[in-house]
Write a protein that holds these residues in place. Structure first.
Motif, PDB file in Angstrom:
ATOM      1  N   SER A 174       8.394   0.106 -17.583  1.00 53.64           N
ATOM      2  CA  SER A 174       8.716   0.729 -16.301  1.00 53.64           C
ATOM      3  C   SER A 174       9.573  -0.224 -15.483  1.00 53.64           C
ATOM      4  O   SER A 174       9.291  -1.422 -15.416  1.00 53.64           O
ATOM      5  CB  SER A 174       7.426   1.079 -15.549  1.00 53.64           C
ATOM      6  OG  SER A 174       7.724   1.671 -14.296  1.00 53.64           O
ATOM      7  N   GLN A 175      10.637   0.325 -14.850  1.00 49.37           N
ATOM      8  CA  GLN A 175      11.555  -0.489 -14.046  1.00 49.37           C
ATOM      9  C   GLN A 175      11.470  -0.060 -12.584  1.00 49.37           C
ATOM     10  O   GLN A 175      11.528   1.130 -12.273  1.00 49.37           O
ATOM     11  CB  GLN A 175      12.998  -0.330 -14.517  1.00 49.37           C
ATOM     12  CG  GLN A 175      13.242  -0.762 -15.949  1.00 49.37           C
ATOM     13  CD  GLN A 175      14.715  -0.693 -16.300  1.00 49.37           C
ATOM     14  OE1 GLN A 175      15.581  -1.001 -15.488  1.00 49.37           O
ATOM     15  NE2 GLN A 175      15.011  -0.270 -17.510  1.00 49.37           N
ATOM     16  N   LEU A 176      11.349  -1.054 -11.718  1.00 47.68           N
ATOM     17  CA  LEU A 176      11.388  -0.818 -10.275  1.00 47.68           C
ATOM     18  C   LEU A 176      12.681  -1.424  -9.754  1.00 47.68           C
ATOM     19  O   LEU A 176      12.867  -2.645  -9.803  1.00 47.68           O
ATOM     20  CB  LEU A 176      10.174  -1.451  -9.596  1.00 47.68           C
ATOM     21  CG  LEU A 176      10.015  -1.178  -8.097  1.00 47.68           C
ATOM     22  CD1 LEU A 176       9.833   0.318  -7.839  1.00 47.68           C
ATOM     23  CD2 LEU A 176       8.838  -1.953  -7.536  1.00 47.68           C
ATOM     24  N   LEU A 177      13.582  -0.575  -9.274  1.00 45.29           N
ATOM     25  CA  LEU A 177      14.923  -1.014  -8.901  1.00 45.29           C
ATOM     26  C   LEU A 177      15.002  -1.379  -7.423  1.00 45.29           C
ATOM     27  O   LEU A 177      14.193  -0.939  -6.604  1.00 45.29           O
ATOM     28  CB  LEU A 177      15.938   0.089  -9.225  1.00 45.29           C
ATOM     29  CG  LEU A 177      15.947   0.596 -10.680  1.00 45.29           C
ATOM     30  CD1 LEU A 177      16.951   1.722 -10.836  1.00 45.29           C
ATOM     31  CD2 LEU A 177      16.249  -0.542 -11.647  1.00 45.29           C
ATOM     32  N   ASP A 178      16.025  -2.173  -7.104  1.00 41.62           N
ATOM     33  CA  ASP A 178      16.361  -2.530  -5.721  1.00 41.62           C
ATOM     34  C   ASP A 178      15.188  -3.148  -4.961  1.00 41.62           C
ATOM     35  O   ASP A 178      14.874  -2.771  -3.832  1.00 41.62           O
ATOM     36  CB  ASP A 178      16.876  -1.301  -4.958  1.00 41.62           C
ATOM     37  CG  ASP A 178      18.185  -0.779  -5.532  1.00 41.62           C
ATOM     38  OD1 ASP A 178      18.955  -1.603  -6.060  1.00 41.62           O
ATOM     39  OD2 ASP A 178      18.420   0.430  -5.447  1.00 41.62           O
ATOM     40  N   ASP A 203       0.813  -1.226   0.000  1.00 40.54           N
ATOM     41  CA  ASP A 203       0.000   0.000   0.000  1.00 40.54           C
ATOM     42  C   ASP A 203       0.842   1.269   0.000  1.00 40.54           C
ATOM     43  O   ASP A 203       0.376   2.343   0.397  1.00 40.54           O
ATOM     44  CB  ASP A 203      -0.953   0.023   1.204  1.00 40.54           C
ATOM     45  CG  ASP A 203      -1.932  -1.131   1.169  1.00 40.54           C
ATOM     46  OD1 ASP A 203      -2.316  -1.532   0.045  1.00 40.54           O
ATOM     47  OD2 ASP A 203      -2.312  -1.632   2.236  1.00 40.54           O
ATOM     48  N   GLU A 204       2.062   1.160  -0.441  1.00 39.02           N
ATOM     49  CA  GLU A 204       2.952   2.315  -0.516  1.00 39.02           C
ATOM     50  C   GLU A 204       3.358   2.552  -1.965  1.00 39.02           C
ATOM     51  O   GLU A 204       3.751   1.622  -2.667  1.00 39.02           O
ATOM     52  CB  GLU A 204       4.191   2.082   0.356  1.00 39.02           C
ATOM     53  CG  GLU A 204       5.200   3.220   0.304  1.00 39.02           C
ATOM     54  CD  GLU A 204       6.474   2.893   1.063  1.00 39.02           C
ATOM     55  OE1 GLU A 204       7.343   3.761   1.152  1.00 39.02           O
ATOM     56  OE2 GLU A 204       6.595   1.741   1.548  1.00 39.02           O
ATOM     57  N   VAL A 205       3.240   3.797  -2.414  1.00 38.24           N
ATOM     58  CA  VAL A 205       3.640   4.142  -3.779  1.00 38.24           C
ATOM     59  C   VAL A 205       5.164   4.175  -3.851  1.00 38.24           C
ATOM     60  O   VAL A 205       5.827   4.802  -3.018  1.00 38.24           O
ATOM     61  CB  VAL A 205       3.046   5.500  -4.205  1.00 38.24           C
ATOM     62  CG1 VAL A 205       3.529   5.874  -5.602  1.00 38.24           C
ATOM     63  CG2 VAL A 205       1.531   5.451  -4.162  1.00 38.24           C
ATOM     64  N   LEU A 206       5.709   3.495  -4.857  1.00 31.69           N
ATOM     65  CA  LEU A 206       7.164   3.377  -5.003  1.00 31.69           C
ATOM     66  C   LEU A 206       7.643   4.147  -6.218  1.00 31.69           C
ATOM     67  O   LEU A 206       6.938   4.278  -7.213  1.00 31.69           O
ATOM     68  CB  LEU A 206       7.546   1.898  -5.144  1.00 31.69           C
ATOM     69  CG  LEU A 206       7.050   0.972  -4.022  1.00 31.69           C
ATOM     70  CD1 LEU A 206       7.369  -0.479  -4.363  1.00 31.69           C
ATOM     71  CD2 LEU A 206       7.680   1.350  -2.688  1.00 31.69           C
ATOM     72  N   ASP A 207       8.860   4.654  -6.125  1.00 30.57           N
ATOM     73  CA  ASP A 207       9.463   5.382  -7.244  1.00 30.57           C
ATOM     74  C   ASP A 207      10.021   4.388  -8.259  1.00 30.57           C
ATOM     75  O   ASP A 207      10.668   3.402  -7.886  1.00 30.57           O
ATOM     76  CB  ASP A 207      10.586   6.296  -6.756  1.00 30.57           C
ATOM     77  CG  ASP A 207      10.059   7.437  -5.885  1.00 30.57           C
ATOM     78  OD1 ASP A 207       8.908   7.849  -6.122  1.00 30.57           O
ATOM     79  OD2 ASP A 207      10.786   7.886  -4.985  1.00 30.57           O
ATOM     80  N   ALA A 208       9.765   4.667  -9.534  1.00 33.10           N
ATOM     81  CA  ALA A 208      10.218   3.776 -10.604  1.00 33.10           C
ATOM     82  C   ALA A 208      10.872   4.605 -11.705  1.00 33.10           C
ATOM     83  O   ALA A 208      10.762   5.827 -11.746  1.00 33.10           O
ATOM     84  CB  ALA A 208       9.055   2.967 -11.157  1.00 33.10           C
ATOM     85  N   VAL A 209      11.545   3.895 -12.607  1.00 33.62           N
ATOM     86  CA  VAL A 209      12.168   4.519 -13.775  1.00 33.62           C
ATOM     87  C   VAL A 209      11.373   4.099 -14.999  1.00 33.62           C
ATOM     88  O   VAL A 209      11.316   2.909 -15.329  1.00 33.62           O
ATOM     89  CB  VAL A 209      13.645   4.081 -13.922  1.00 33.62           C
ATOM     90  CG1 VAL A 209      14.253   4.704 -15.165  1.00 33.62           C
ATOM     91  CG2 VAL A 209      14.432   4.456 -12.683  1.00 33.62           C
ATOM     92  N   ASN A 210      10.743   5.064 -15.668  1.00 35.91           N
ATOM     93  CA  ASN A 210       9.919   4.774 -16.841  1.00 35.91           C
ATOM     94  C   ASN A 210      10.680   5.096 -18.111  1.00 35.91           C
ATOM     95  O   ASN A 210      11.297   6.154 -18.229  1.00 35.91           O
ATOM     96  CB  ASN A 210       8.611   5.570 -16.794  1.00 35.91           C
ATOM     97  CG  ASN A 210       7.724   5.142 -15.646  1.00 35.91           C
ATOM     98  OD1 ASN A 210       7.726   3.988 -15.253  1.00 35.91           O
ATOM     99  ND2 ASN A 210       6.979   6.084 -15.093  1.00 35.91           N
ATOM    100  N   GLU A 211      10.625   4.153 -19.035  1.00 30.43           N
ATOM    101  CA  GLU A 211      11.275   4.357 -20.329  1.00 30.43           C
ATOM    102  C   GLU A 211      10.525   5.427 -21.116  1.00 30.43           C
ATOM    103  O   GLU A 211       9.300   5.427 -21.177  1.00 30.43           O
ATOM    104  CB  GLU A 211      11.268   3.034 -21.102  1.00 30.43           C
ATOM    105  CG  GLU A 211      11.905   3.103 -22.471  1.00 30.43           C
ATOM    106  CD  GLU A 211      11.785   1.765 -23.189  1.00 30.43           C
ATOM    107  OE1 GLU A 211      10.878   1.617 -24.020  1.00 30.43           O
ATOM    108  OE2 GLU A 211      12.587   0.874 -22.892  1.00 30.43           O
ATOM    109  N   ALA A 212      11.269   6.371 -21.711  1.00 32.19           N
ATOM    110  CA  ALA A 212      10.638   7.448 -22.469  1.00 32.19           C
ATOM    111  C   ALA A 212       9.932   6.889 -23.695  1.00 32.19           C
ATOM    112  O   ALA A 212      10.450   6.022 -24.391  1.00 32.19           O
ATOM    113  CB  ALA A 212      11.686   8.475 -22.893  1.00 32.19           C
TER     114      ALA A 212
END
Length: 294
Positions: A208-212, A184-193
């Motif tokens: 979209s990539q979710l790291l670590d 239930d927590e929003v996580l930061d991700a890296v989205n491909e342009a």
């Protein structure tokens, strides 16, 4: 100026304007047409031509794209004033002429559209009896096929020894927004342009990539656009006790030889140290005995 001269002048002006219009071919199209994936699309196109032009034979052509990069999607021919516009044997049946070409209506119908059908379309009239007689609207019609989000894949990359990451590939039009959540927590991700060009083949896909990410965690990828949303969840199993025991065994296997080596080295040092002490004592004893004899 009397009324007769004024009337004659207005008539000549009107005749000149009418002649100029009649000498011009015009193609009218809709700037943009929108549809939803799986539904048909109708692309309007009509034309006018000079009144004195004979066009008993004509070809109707629809292209996707312009100039050298264009692809002919539909082509039919009407010869000798025929009311039928005949297509070739290789014509894709998804495309058909919706209008009556003899009534200057070249409207095209595309059945069961897909995202790959998005693009700019051009309709044109070719006159086989006239050299280089090809009339086309240069602006064309933009077809936008829209689709709700769809998650194409959700996978795990990397390894526990380095860094684990989750990859979520989505598709949709308009291009979906992607959000990751965990517990239930929003996580930061890296989205491909997304590709900027409207003609790019993958303009409706993004990754979209979710790291670590951590073993034992649960992560949810949600894709959304104005037509809806799609969701998928991945759970990463924690290391099993067997694997932990194997890892500990490997660690012990490496540690025991190292400890044995250190112990042997220490014993060697102590042995060498003991020899040194005995040597020193013997030297001291020899010197004392010499002094006694004196």
């Amino acid at each position: 100026m009397d009324i007769r001269h004024l009337t004659l002048m207005l008539f000549l002006i009107g005749f000149s304007a009418s002649s100029a219009y009649d000498d011009t071919w015009t193609i009218q199209v809709s700037p943009e047409v929108r549809t939803i994936e799986g539904y048909p699309a109708v692309l309007p196109c009509s034309f006018t031509h000079p009144t004195h032009t004979l066009h008993s034979s004509m070809n109707v052509v629809w292209r996707l794209g312009h100039a050298r990069t264009s692809t002919v999607l539909f082509r039919c021919s009407s010869l000798n004033g025929s009311q039928q516009c005949e297509t070739g044997p290789d014509q894709d049946q998804r495309y058909r002429l919706e209008g009556n070409h003899r009534e200057h209506d070249l409207t095209l119908r595309i059945s069961s559209t897909g995202l790959q059908d998005s693009g700019r379309y051009y309709c044109s009239v070719e006159l086989p009896d006239q050299l280089h007689a090809n009339y086309e609207n240069k602006m064309g019609t933009r077809l936008r096929v829209e689709a709700p989000p769809r998650i194409l894949s959700l996978s795990i990359g990397g390894s526990a020894d380095t860094r684990l990451k989750a990859l979520c590939q989505v598709q949709g039009s308009p291009l979906p927004d992607v959000q990751w959540t965990g517990l239930d927590e929003v996580l930061d991700a890296v989205n491909e342009a997304a590709p900027r060009s409207q003609e790019a083949p993958d303009r409706h896909k993004t990754t979209s990539q979710l790291l670590d990410i951590q073993p034992g965690g649960q992560y949810t990828c949600t894709a959304s656009n104005p037509l809806g949303n799609d969701q998928a969840t991945v759970y990463i199993l924690p290391p099993s006790p067997e694997m932990s025991q194997i890892n500990n065994t490997r660690h012990d296997t490496l540690t025991v030889p190292l400890l044995l080596g250190l112990a042997l080295a220490l014993k060697l040092l102590l042995f060498l140290g003991g020899l040194g002490v005995l040597f020193i004592k013997s030297q001291v004893g020899s010197k004392n005995q010499d002094h006694s004899n004196e």
